[in-house]
Motif scaffolding. Structure first.
Motif, PDB file in Angstrom:
ATOM      1  N   ASN A 383     -32.250  50.814  78.430  1.00  0.00           N
ATOM      2  CA  ASN A 383     -33.473  51.591  78.575  1.00  0.00           C
ATOM      3  C   ASN A 383     -33.545  52.139  79.998  1.00  0.00           C
ATOM      4  O   ASN A 383     -34.114  51.519  80.903  1.00  0.00           O
ATOM      5  CB  ASN A 383     -34.698  50.713  78.276  1.00  0.00           C
ATOM      6  CG  ASN A 383     -35.992  51.509  78.199  1.00  0.00           C
ATOM      7  OD1 ASN A 383     -36.126  52.559  78.811  1.00  0.00           O
ATOM      8  ND2 ASN A 383     -36.952  51.000  77.450  1.00  0.00           N
ATOM      9  N   ALA A 384     -32.951  53.296  80.197  1.00  0.00           N
ATOM     10  CA  ALA A 384     -32.878  53.886  81.536  1.00  0.00           C
ATOM     11  C   ALA A 384     -34.253  54.306  82.041  1.00  0.00           C
ATOM     12  O   ALA A 384     -34.521  54.255  83.246  1.00  0.00           O
ATOM     13  CB  ALA A 384     -31.928  55.080  81.539  1.00  0.00           C
ATOM     14  N   ARG A 385     -35.120  54.719  81.147  1.00  0.00           N
ATOM     15  CA  ARG A 385     -36.467  55.096  81.561  1.00  0.00           C
ATOM     16  C   ARG A 385     -37.187  53.900  82.185  1.00  0.00           C
ATOM     17  O   ARG A 385     -37.818  54.028  83.232  1.00  0.00           O
ATOM     18  CB  ARG A 385     -37.247  55.633  80.363  1.00  0.00           C
ATOM     19  CG  ARG A 385     -38.746  55.798  80.567  1.00  0.00           C
ATOM     20  CD  ARG A 385     -39.115  56.862  81.581  1.00  0.00           C
ATOM     21  NE  ARG A 385     -38.714  58.191  81.174  1.00  0.00           N
ATOM     22  CZ  ARG A 385     -39.127  59.313  81.763  1.00  0.00           C
ATOM     23  NH1 ARG A 385     -39.953  59.248  82.796  1.00  0.00           N
ATOM     24  NH2 ARG A 385     -38.706  60.487  81.361  1.00  0.00           N
ATOM     25  N   ARG A 386     -37.074  52.732  81.557  1.00  0.00           N
ATOM     26  CA  ARG A 386     -37.712  51.538  82.104  1.00  0.00           C
ATOM     27  C   ARG A 386     -37.091  51.157  83.442  1.00  0.00           C
ATOM     28  O   ARG A 386     -37.806  50.808  84.395  1.00  0.00           O
ATOM     29  CB  ARG A 386     -37.584  50.378  81.110  1.00  0.00           C
ATOM     30  CG  ARG A 386     -38.228  49.078  81.575  1.00  0.00           C
ATOM     31  CD  ARG A 386     -39.715  49.225  81.735  1.00  0.00           C
ATOM     32  NE  ARG A 386     -40.332  47.973  82.157  1.00  0.00           N
ATOM     33  CZ  ARG A 386     -41.243  47.884  83.119  1.00  0.00           C
ATOM     34  NH1 ARG A 386     -41.643  48.965  83.764  1.00  0.00           N
ATOM     35  NH2 ARG A 386     -41.765  46.717  83.431  1.00  0.00           N
ATOM     36  N   ALA A 387     -35.776  51.231  83.535  1.00  0.00           N
ATOM     37  CA  ALA A 387     -35.106  50.926  84.808  1.00  0.00           C
ATOM     38  C   ALA A 387     -35.554  51.890  85.897  1.00  0.00           C
ATOM     39  O   ALA A 387     -35.787  51.492  87.049  1.00  0.00           O
ATOM     40  CB  ALA A 387     -33.594  50.988  84.625  1.00  0.00           C
TER      41      ALA A 387
END
Length: 531
Positions: A383-387
């Motif tokens: 989950n790149a958005r969360r990272a």
């Protein structure tokens, strides 16, 4: 990619899911759409799964579930003592697939092998620029145009590669997706008809499955190749149901709407493991995720600024939030599961106060930057958005304002290569052949700038070390060189190394013969499903 209307009707797509009652149909819930179907043009695993690992073969292959090389379209090979000549004996009797759009008149021969490679580096080859902007990113990024002196046809079933210098990882590289063998006869027909773009839309190879149809962003259909040299597959039809949301993939798997899914959300793994109808495969990933600064753009052109920003990132928080702990913080650009990993490297310590002081010392005030967040789940970054949101908060603590941006996957990959790209991009890598070179040169070498080297980082000291390792045959000596390269990398910090993840592979218990692969490959040859 343009939709291929002539091959698609709504009834054909719907019927793909109804075929189970008549034939063995395996449905794979793919995480994204392919960029195209000519795998030599691309570097994304999503594209490879949909093209090179279904439709095509290579001269050599990786054994299922490992990194060991075995014969593929070449049944044997010889390497000269000086390491400059590789002679491949092709497997006789290999047939190209017969499709609605092409019927081959001959079997695989040396002409196909030569064409498959020469189109990637000979500027005067009419196929070199058949796709607008084609960069043959893997071939070029690995320095192969300078490495290969010639490719010669000894006879119909013998091909000789002559190199300008020894290349220790070359044989392993030949098992990679860019080295897939395409049909020259098919290419000649398309060129004569003025339909060269069709090579990237309607693929044709020698592999276990034959392409049938693609409805963009929805479904890809294949059928078992009846003429496959390895024998017809046990499943009759293979369907890629493109499902970008990991939670929806999990729901489809639990409901029996698909039989295999990649990259579950970490939060969903425990629930999937409890399902009596599923098996959740697991293995350490041969991967790394990173935040690549554009080292050609101020202030990211200064190592002290990059290292300061790295100290501001709470990487353990990313591991905990995104992977539920099923990953480890990364300190090197190669994973600890690969030989030559330098465990003596000391990572930047998470220290916001020290980070802010270092930015002040570097004269960086009121910095505004972009962080690019991938739109898809990958094993190295679920989950790149969360990272990105976590890093946004981290950077805010040291006075850096972050804007998070994203694009559709193919556009993301393309735009992030630009030498004038702004900000820092979240990406990662799963090893393609088990050799450190596949990380250290492919992702960070000077020849990969503008391609896989998203940091646009060209360091002469580093580059000389990894290039020397390429021509060194002794693995102990190569290990020392790669350990040195990791030291230079850490000193210069073109990336913030984020994590190495554990890979999970949930499958239906109806499925047999499926194996997780350390190279991140999803292969369906040898797979069966109970009716």
């Amino acid at each position: 990619m343009k939709k291929i209307a002539t091959l698609l009707a709504a009834t054909a797509i719907v019927s793909a899911f109804a075929l189970a009652a008549q034939a063995k149909t395996l449905v794979y819930c793919s995480e994204g759409s392919p960029e195209g179907f000519d795998s030599a043009l691309y570097t994304a695993g999503t594209t490879f799964d949909a093209s090179s690992r279904t439709v095509y073969n290579r001269l050599v292959e990786f054994k299922h579930g490992g990194t060991e090389i075995e014969p593929g379209l070449a049944e044997s090979w010889e390497i000269s003592e000086d390491g400059l000549t590789y002679t491949f004996k092709l497997r006789p009797g290999v047939k190209f697939q017969t499709t609605e759009y092409f019927t081959p008149t001959r079997e695989l021969n040396a002409d196909d092998v030569i064409f498959s490679f020469e189109r990637q580096y000979k500027a005067d080859n009419p196929w070199n620029k058949y796709v607008e902007g084609a960069a043959w990113e893997y071939f070029a990024g690995m320095g192969l145009p300078d490495l290969i002196k010639s490719i010669e046809k000894v006879d119909d079933l013998t091909v000789k590669f002559t190199l300008n210098k020894p290349e220790a990882p070359l044989l392993a590289n030949m098992g990679m997706d860019f080295a897939s063998i395409v049909s020259k006869e098919y290419a000649d027909k398309l060129q004569a008809e003025g339909k060269m773009a069709q090579m990237n839309q309607l693929p044709l190879g020698t592999g276990p499955f034959t392409f049938v149809a693609y409805q963009q962003d929805a479904v890809i259909r294949y059928k078992a190749n009846p003429d496959y040299w390895g024998g017809k597959q046990k499943i009759d039809d293979l369907v890629f149901a493109i499902t970008t949301d990991a939670a929806v993939r999990a729901q489809k798997l639990k409901a029996g709407e698909c039989h295999i899914m990649p990259y579950p959300n970490a939060a969903d793994v425990a629930e999937l493991q409890k399902d009596p109808n599923l098996t959740v495969l697991e293995q350490p990933g041969l991967n790394v995720s990173y935040l690549a600064y554009n080292t050609t753009q101020a202030p990211f052109d200064k190592p002290e600024v990059r290292k300061a920003l790295n100290m501001a990132i709470n990487k353990q928080a990313i591991v905990d939030a995104v992977f539920q702990g099923a990953a480890q913080v990364a300190k090197n650009p190669i994973p600890p599961t690969i030989w030559s990993y330098n465990d003596k490297i000391v990572d930047e310590k998470y220290d916001p106060e020290a980070a802010k002081a270092a930015l002040d010392a570097a004269g960086v005030k009121d910095l505004k930057m972009k962080i690019w967040a991938m739109p898809v789940s990958r094993p190295y970054m679920l989950n790149a958005r969360r990272a990105a949101e976590l890093m946004q908060a981290d950077f805010a603590k040291v006075g850096v304002e972050v804007e998070i941006v994203s694009y559709e996957w193919a556009e993301y990959l393309d735009k992030s290569k630009a030498k004038d790209r702004d900000g820092a991009v979240i990406l990662g890598w799963t090893g393609d052949n088990g050799d450190p070179d596949n990380f250290l040169d492919t992702l960070l070498g000077c020849n990969a700038v503008g391609g896989n080297n998203r940091a646009q980082w060209c360091n002469e000291e580093y580059d000389a070390i990894v290039k020397k390792a390429k021509i060194t045959s002794d693995q102990a000596e190569r290990t020392k060189l790669y350990e040195q390269a990791q030291e230079v990398f850490k000193k210069e910090a073109p990336w913030a190394t984020l994590d190495h993840s554990v890979a999970f592979g949930p499958i239906s218990k109806k499925v047999t013969g499926y194996q997780m692969d350390p190279l991140g490959i999803h292969r369906f040859d040898g797979v069966d499903i109970a009716e």
